[in-house]
Scaffold this active site. Structure first.
Site, PDB file in Angstrom:
ATOM      1  N   TYR A 144       0.849  -1.190   0.000  1.00  0.00           N
ATOM      2  CA  TYR A 144       0.000   0.000   0.000  1.00  0.00           C
ATOM      3  C   TYR A 144       0.883   1.238   0.000  1.00  0.00           C
ATOM      4  O   TYR A 144       1.830   1.329   0.788  1.00  0.00           O
ATOM      5  CB  TYR A 144      -0.900   0.000   1.243  1.00  0.00           C
ATOM      6  N   ASP A 239       9.178   2.964   0.051  1.00  0.00           N
ATOM      7  CA  ASP A 239       8.096   3.587   0.794  1.00  0.00           C
ATOM      8  C   ASP A 239       8.293   3.207   2.258  1.00  0.00           C
ATOM      9  O   ASP A 239       7.904   2.128   2.696  1.00  0.00           O
ATOM     10  CB  ASP A 239       6.738   3.101   0.269  1.00  0.00           C
ATOM     11  N   LYS A 267       3.621   8.847   9.009  1.00  0.00           N
ATOM     12  CA  LYS A 267       3.441   8.217  10.325  1.00  0.00           C
ATOM     13  C   LYS A 267       4.425   8.757  11.383  1.00  0.00           C
ATOM     14  O   LYS A 267       4.261   9.880  11.804  1.00  0.00           O
ATOM     15  CB  LYS A 267       3.450   6.698  10.179  1.00  0.00           C
TER      16      LYS A 267
HETATM   17  C1  LIG Z   1       0.058   4.433   5.825  1.00  0.00           C
HETATM   18  C2  LIG Z   1       0.845   4.210   4.613  1.00  0.00           C
HETATM   19  C3  LIG Z   1       0.773   5.075   3.506  1.00  0.00           C
HETATM   20  C4  LIG Z   1      -0.240   6.179   3.407  1.00  0.00           C
HETATM   21  O1  LIG Z   1      -0.055   7.166   4.371  1.00  0.00           O
HETATM   22  P1  LIG Z   1      -1.292   8.140   4.730  1.00  0.00           P
HETATM   23  O2  LIG Z   1      -0.704   9.100   5.707  1.00  0.00           O
HETATM   24  O3  LIG Z   1      -2.360   7.259   5.293  1.00  0.00           O
HETATM   25  O4  LIG Z   1      -1.723   8.802   3.481  1.00  0.00           O
HETATM   26  C5  LIG Z   1       1.647   4.865   2.454  1.00  0.00           C
HETATM   27  N1  LIG Z   1       2.542   3.865   2.481  1.00  0.00           N
HETATM   28  C6  LIG Z   1       2.637   3.016   3.517  1.00  0.00           C
HETATM   29  C7  LIG Z   1       3.670   1.947   3.497  1.00  0.00           C
HETATM   30  C8  LIG Z   1       1.783   3.142   4.610  1.00  0.00           C
HETATM   31  O5  LIG Z   1       1.851   2.264   5.603  1.00  0.00           O
END
Ligand SMILES: *Cc1c(COP(=O)(O)O)cnc(C)c1O
Length: 428
Positions: A144, A239, A267
């Protein structure tokens, strides 16, 4: 436990907010029941609107690595708010957090702050495309990267939970530029690179997957990916929205000693406020406006409250040489304890763990990619989730999520959690 007030609040919310929530996975759709409304939180605990105390293993989906209402972050936000909440001009705070982030994370010279992980990944891919002058990207099934169009092609967690990996509203045109590979399958990546020679801008990956449960990279997968990207002149985008500042000061790049070309954050970097960021070496970052041609902007980007919160969080992590060992030890302790009781109770399971990310899969085979993660026993997960909730333990309401361990958890909390798993698994 009683959830009368939560249930009433949810009904009210449903009247004016689609599904009653501002982010789908909060809605408990995949486990059934009513989401729990939280009133406040401190340390390792959530306090809900019905007066229950819950041990929290979601931690706002990752950011609260030092526990809720961490005092230095709370204090700085209060003090900053008194001085104005947004100026739309540069502030010294932005430089300070940028300097600290650049000093903690390997292989980055410059960093740009945005407002979410979604924005960070979306901007990173635009930058990769602009820099390489190529259109296609490779992502992995089950990873994701936020909800921007290019990534909603078999995305993890939220999208998978609802069984609709391809969202309506994403155009065919966009979808055709996103190529899907299997996680931990380097031959598959190589095939795709070969079949699309000279057309691929970047490979984007969660270096430790966290959105299909926790899935570690196997057999030097990341190292092999780095080599393939170099051979094909393709950028490697990590990511690290989930893993950044969580697995180590320098995230997965440091843990696995791999250099990514662009790194995305979110995060933890915001200390619980809405922050994302992306970073790279000068050559790439200087391609971004106003220095270069790739456009990216934000009215509230680098917001002083958010930057102050993030700065305190990073300072705390940077100055505590034992933090990552402590997190690892606590998570390992939980892992061993849960394993032991699940085995005693003859529950088929696989536990994956890297640092302070852990997930329990009710699957018999090793969980290494999206398919094996999806092969878990979903009914058993639902029963487990509600059982744990009744025992006062709050885990993510989806089998496709990691649990996040915080430093605020005491060994008593961990023992209570293991006892709860024992009780619940006797009823599964
Ligand atoms: C949570 C998450 C996102 C998206 O971040 P948001 O602040 O919810 O837009 C993207 N990549 C990873 C790996 C994530 O865990």
């Amino acid at each position: 436990m009683l959830y009368k007030r939560s249930s009433d609040l949810f009904k009210q919310a449903e009247q004016v907010i689609p599904g009653g929530v501002n982010s789908p996975v909060r809605a408990f759709k995949s486990v059934g029941g009513t989401p729990i409304f939280i009133k406040e939180a401190k340390g390792a605990y959530l306090y809900d609107e019905d007066g229950n105390r819950l041990i929290d293993y979601i931690n706002s989906w990752g950011p609260m690595i030092l526990g809720h209402a961490y005092q230095p972050v709370v204090n700085t936000v209060i003090e900053r708010a008194k001085k104005g909440t947004s100026f739309g001009t540069p502030t010294e705070l932005e430089t300070k957090i940028a300097e600290l982030a650049v000093s903690m994370v390997p292989n980055i010279d410059k960093i740009r702050f945005v407002n979410s992980g979604t924005e960070a990944c979306m901007s990173a891919v635009r930058l990769a495309r602009g820099f390489t002058k190529k259109d296609k990207i490779i992502k992995f099934a089950g990873c994701y990267h936020g909800h921007s169009d290019s990534f909603l092609i078999q995305a993890g967690s939220g999208a998978v939970t609802f069984g609709s990996p391809n969202s309506p509203g994403v155009t065919q045109g966009t979808a055709k530029d996103t190529l899907l590979a299997r996680y931990n399958d380097i031959d598959n990546v190589e095939e795709i690179l070969e079949a699309n020679k000279g057309e691929i801008a970047c490979v984007i990956i969660e270096p430790v997957a966290g959105n299909m449960g926790c899935i570690p990279p196997k057999n030097n997968f990341l190292q092999k990916l780095r080599t393939l990207c170099d051979q094909h002149d393709v950028l490697l985008v990590f990511d690290e929205v989930m893993t950044g500042f969580r697995l180590a000061k320098g995230g997965a790049q440091e843990l696995y000693n791999i250099k990514a070309d662009i790194v995305c954050f979110g995060k933890v970097i915001g200390g619980g406020l809405p922050v994302g960021a992306f970073a790279a070496r000068n050559e790439i970052m200087n391609y971004l406006a106003p220095l270069g041609p790739v456009y990216q902007a934000g009215t509230l980007s680098g917001n002083p409250l958010a930057m102050a919160a993030g700065l305190e969080m990073l300072k705390a992590l940077n100055s505590d040489s034992e933090i990552y060992n402590r997190l690892e030890e606590k998570t390992k302790y939980l892992h061993k304890g849960i394993s032991k009781v699940l085995i005693e109770n003859k529950i088929t399971h696989t536990i994956n763990r890297v640092g302070s990310m852990i997930s329990v899969h009710f699957a018999k085979d090793e969980v290494v990619d999206f398919e094996t993660s999806a092969s878990g026993n979903n009914q058993m997960f639902k029963d487990f989730f509600h059982g744990m909730l009744n025992q006062g333990i709050y885990i993510a309401p989806s089998a496709f999520e990691s649990w996040f361990i915080t430093d605020a958890l005491s060994y008593d909390d961990l023992d209570n959690t293991i006892t709860a798993v024992d009780r619940v698994s006797k009823q599964l």
